[in-house]
Design a protein around this motif. Structure first.
Motif, PDB file in Angstrom:
ATOM      1  N   LEU A 266       0.622  -1.216   0.030  1.00 16.30           N
ATOM      2  CA  LEU A 266       0.012  -0.064  -0.010  1.00 16.30           C
ATOM      3  C   LEU A 266       0.735   1.245  -0.004  1.00 16.30           C
ATOM      4  O   LEU A 266       0.613   2.113  -0.766  1.00 16.30           O
ATOM      5  CB  LEU A 266      -1.121  -0.202   1.310  1.00 16.30           C
ATOM      6  N   ALA A 267       1.809   1.231   0.904  1.00 20.60           N
ATOM      7  CA  ALA A 267       2.804   2.335   0.781  1.00 20.60           C
ATOM      8  C   ALA A 267       3.626   2.552  -0.431  1.00 20.60           C
ATOM      9  O   ALA A 267       3.541   3.790  -1.003  1.00 20.60           O
ATOM     10  CB  ALA A 267       3.803   2.120   2.045  1.00 20.60           C
ATOM     11  N   SER A 268       4.025   1.696  -0.976  1.00 19.41           N
ATOM     12  CA  SER A 268       4.735   1.752  -2.445  1.00 19.41           C
ATOM     13  C   SER A 268       3.877   2.254  -3.439  1.00 19.41           C
ATOM     14  O   SER A 268       4.017   3.176  -4.187  1.00 19.41           O
ATOM     15  CB  SER A 268       5.125   0.395  -2.680  1.00 19.41           C
ATOM     16  N   ASN A 269       2.802   1.978  -3.531  1.00 20.32           N
ATOM     17  CA  ASN A 269       1.931   2.113  -4.616  1.00 20.32           C
ATOM     18  C   ASN A 269       1.163   3.594  -4.460  1.00 20.32           C
ATOM     19  O   ASN A 269       1.144   4.299  -5.375  1.00 20.32           O
ATOM     20  CB  ASN A 269       0.773   1.032  -4.694  1.00 20.32           C
ATOM     21  N   THR A 270       0.818   3.974  -3.051  1.00 17.30           N
ATOM     22  CA  THR A 270       0.332   5.001  -2.826  1.00 17.30           C
ATOM     23  C   THR A 270       1.278   6.144  -3.073  1.00 17.30           C
ATOM     24  O   THR A 270       0.826   7.264  -3.601  1.00 17.30           O
ATOM     25  CB  THR A 270      -0.170   5.421  -1.364  1.00 17.30           C
ATOM     26  N   THR A 271       2.718   5.976  -2.624  1.00 16.64           N
ATOM     27  CA  THR A 271       3.599   7.072  -3.044  1.00 16.64           C
ATOM     28  C   THR A 271       3.697   7.011  -4.328  1.00 16.64           C
ATOM     29  O   THR A 271       3.972   8.377  -5.019  1.00 16.64           O
ATOM     30  CB  THR A 271       4.905   6.495  -2.384  1.00 16.64           C
ATOM     31  N   THR A 272       3.805   6.202  -5.339  1.00 17.61           N
ATOM     32  CA  THR A 272       3.785   6.164  -6.619  1.00 17.61           C
ATOM     33  C   THR A 272       2.537   6.984  -7.346  1.00 17.61           C
ATOM     34  O   THR A 272       2.884   7.874  -8.247  1.00 17.61           O
ATOM     35  CB  THR A 272       3.840   4.601  -7.324  1.00 17.61           C
TER      36      THR A 272
ATOM     37  N   LEU B 291       2.503  10.302  -9.722  1.00 15.81           N
ATOM     38  CA  LEU B 291       2.422  10.159 -10.858  1.00 15.81           C
ATOM     39  C   LEU B 291       1.217  11.307 -11.207  1.00 15.81           C
ATOM     40  O   LEU B 291       1.169  11.983 -12.238  1.00 15.81           O
ATOM     41  CB  LEU B 291       2.034   8.732 -11.330  1.00 15.81           C
ATOM     42  N   ILE B 292       0.397  11.489 -10.083  1.00 15.31           N
ATOM     43  CA  ILE B 292      -0.896  12.433 -10.283  1.00 15.31           C
ATOM     44  C   ILE B 292      -0.421  13.696 -10.298  1.00 15.31           C
ATOM     45  O   ILE B 292      -0.911  14.650 -10.913  1.00 15.31           O
ATOM     46  CB  ILE B 292      -1.909  12.017  -9.483  1.00 15.31           C
ATOM     47  N   ASN B 293       0.711  14.016  -9.283  1.00 15.61           N
ATOM     48  CA  ASN B 293       1.091  15.362  -9.046  1.00 15.61           C
ATOM     49  C   ASN B 293       1.827  15.869 -10.473  1.00 15.61           C
ATOM     50  O   ASN B 293       1.951  17.110 -10.866  1.00 15.61           O
ATOM     51  CB  ASN B 293       2.271  15.331  -7.994  1.00 15.61           C
TER      52      ASN B 293
ATOM     53  N   PHE C 224      -3.309  22.286  -1.713  1.00 14.75           N
ATOM     54  CA  PHE C 224      -3.716  21.676  -0.170  1.00 14.75           C
ATOM     55  C   PHE C 224      -3.381  20.092  -0.323  1.00 14.75           C
ATOM     56  O   PHE C 224      -3.042  19.458   0.486  1.00 14.75           O
ATOM     57  CB  PHE C 224      -5.063  21.843   0.079  1.00 14.75           C
ATOM     58  N   VAL C 225      -4.058  19.439  -1.318  1.00 10.12           N
ATOM     59  CA  VAL C 225      -4.076  18.000  -1.507  1.00 10.12           C
ATOM     60  C   VAL C 225      -2.602  17.604  -1.618  1.00 10.12           C
ATOM     61  O   VAL C 225      -2.050  16.745  -0.862  1.00 10.12           O
ATOM     62  CB  VAL C 225      -4.976  17.542  -2.722  1.00 10.12           C
ATOM     63  N   MET C 226      -1.725  18.171  -2.630  1.00  2.56           N
ATOM     64  CA  MET C 226      -0.202  17.580  -2.807  1.00  2.56           C
ATOM     65  C   MET C 226       0.746  17.998  -1.744  1.00  2.56           C
ATOM     66  O   MET C 226       1.383  17.276  -1.250  1.00  2.56           O
ATOM     67  CB  MET C 226       0.292  18.312  -3.978  1.00  2.56           C
ATOM     68  N   SER C 227       0.313  19.180  -0.867  1.00  5.30           N
ATOM     69  CA  SER C 227       1.237  19.361   0.308  1.00  5.30           C
ATOM     70  C   SER C 227       0.900  18.427   1.384  1.00  5.30           C
ATOM     71  O   SER C 227       1.646  18.028   1.890  1.00  5.30           O
ATOM     72  CB  SER C 227       0.809  20.751   0.687  1.00  5.30           C
ATOM     73  N   LEU C 228      -0.425  17.915   1.400  1.00  9.63           N
ATOM     74  CA  LEU C 228      -0.646  17.146   2.533  1.00  9.63           C
ATOM     75  C   LEU C 228      -0.167  15.639   2.236  1.00  9.63           C
ATOM     76  O   LEU C 228       0.301  15.186   3.158  1.00  9.63           O
ATOM     77  CB  LEU C 228      -2.217  17.087   2.730  1.00  9.63           C
ATOM     78  N   CYS C 229      -0.437  15.308   1.038  1.00  4.55           N
ATOM     79  CA  CYS C 229       0.065  14.099   0.743  1.00  4.55           C
ATOM     80  C   CYS C 229       1.605  13.987   0.812  1.00  4.55           C
ATOM     81  O   CYS C 229       2.470  12.919   1.074  1.00  4.55           O
ATOM     82  CB  CYS C 229      -0.308  13.783  -0.837  1.00  4.55           C
ATOM     83  N   GLN C 230       2.207  15.042   0.277  1.00  5.69           N
ATOM     84  CA  GLN C 230       4.052  15.093   0.319  1.00  5.69           C
ATOM     85  C   GLN C 230       4.279  15.042   1.893  1.00  5.69           C
ATOM     86  O   GLN C 230       5.323  14.140   2.160  1.00  5.69           O
ATOM     87  CB  GLN C 230       4.327  16.268  -0.410  1.00  5.69           C
TER      88      GLN C 230
ATOM     89  N   VAL D 296      -8.464  14.963  -7.573  1.00  2.00           N
ATOM     90  CA  VAL D 296      -7.596  15.597  -8.559  1.00  2.00           C
ATOM     91  C   VAL D 296      -7.864  14.980 -10.079  1.00  2.00           C
ATOM     92  O   VAL D 296      -7.990  15.615 -10.949  1.00  2.00           O
ATOM     93  CB  VAL D 296      -6.136  15.403  -8.160  1.00  2.00           C
ATOM     94  N   LEU D 297      -7.744  13.621 -10.028  1.00  2.57           N
ATOM     95  CA  LEU D 297      -8.043  12.997 -11.405  1.00  2.57           C
ATOM     96  C   LEU D 297      -9.399  13.251 -11.937  1.00  2.57           C
ATOM     97  O   LEU D 297      -9.523  13.610 -13.120  1.00  2.57           O
ATOM     98  CB  LEU D 297      -7.800  11.444 -11.027  1.00  2.57           C
TER      99      LEU D 297
END
Length: 253
Positions: free
Chosen positions: A75-81, A85-87, A132-138, A173-174
């Motif tokens: 889950l961690a590997s895929n979620t980070t990927t 990619l979406i960013n 906001f989304v990308m900052s939180l995810c990062q 975002v998608l």
């Protein structure tokens, strides 16, 4: 005994990640940046666009948990990927997603509001929302206490709920990319990459029940098309003319 967590296990989707990242970075074409008329907003479900993919492969096999890998690691590997990619995909049209062109974070008939850490509801422009989304995810995916990469470090009890939160935001975002910026994506010739990324993401979140179907139902028409294998060309025989009833039938979601 956990396997060594640095680096994370490589994804079987490596070929997709490399292809998407390489082409997104190389593209230099500029679209005209005009907003699509309301009647054209579902251009993304038309066959001439949905048939365009980066690569054709079995998505189910791509996301299923490998026998030798821990679920949280997967889950961690895929979620980070997916975050990366979406960013990256959003960055290709970000100059056309402005406070003037996208005064709200919209997708279909939905407006997304941002909720801060105190639960305060805020209506913001699409670029603000995505920021906001990308900052939180990062912040989350780089936090060693949440997404550990060091040997012997355990995942927190809240890990799955945080992964679900990230995936839900990434879906927003998608959905906005398709709804508000598909014409620009087509002008950049990147719709095949967006289609492949979207289909991969949807099959992944469905496999592990990471997003409530009520959240993703606004894009069900696209999901059902992209998550199905491309049809095999039929033999060149004359097809019977469709009946008037089938021509006039409209399905609504």
């Amino acid at each position: 005994m956990h396997p060594h967590k640095n680096p994370r296990p490589p994804l079987t989707a490596k070929m997709v990640i490399q292809a998407v990242g390489k082409v997104l970075r190389k593209s230099k074409t500029k679209p005209n940046g005009k907003k699509p008329p309301a009647e054209e907003k579902k251009q993304y479900v038309e066959p001439e666009f949905t048939k365009i993919r980066v690569l054709e492969f079995d998505l189910k096999e791509l996301v299923v948990l490998p026998r030798e890998i821990d679920l949280n690691e997967w889950l961690a590997s895929n979620t980070t990927t997916f975050f990366n990619l979406i960013n990256l995909q959003y960055s290709t049209i970000s100059e056309f997603c402005t406070g003037e062109t996208c005064q709200a974070m919209t997708a279909c008939s939905t407006i997304y509001y941002w909720y801060d850490e105190r639960g305060k509801k805020t209506k913001c422009t699409a670029p603000q929302y995505v920021d906001f989304v990308m900052s939180l995810c990062q912040k989350l995916v780089t936090d060693e206490e949440i997404f550990p990469t060091k040997y012997g470090k355990e995942f927190p009890n809240s890990f799955e709920s945080l992964v679900k939160k990230i995936c839900r935001y990434l879906f927003h975002v998608l959905a906005h990319l398709y709804w508000a910026h598909f014409k620009e994506t087509v002008a950049l010739d990147l719709h095949g990459h967006l289609n492949t990324l979207y289909a991969h993401f949807i099959v992944f979140v469905r496999e592990f029940n990471l997003i409530d179907p009520k959240e993703t139902c606004i894009m069900d028409d696209l999901s059902e098309i992209l998550c199905s294998p491309l049809p095999t060309p039929a033999p060149s025989t004359a097809a019977p003319a469709p009946s008037p009833s089938s021509q006039n039938h409209v399905t609504e979601r």
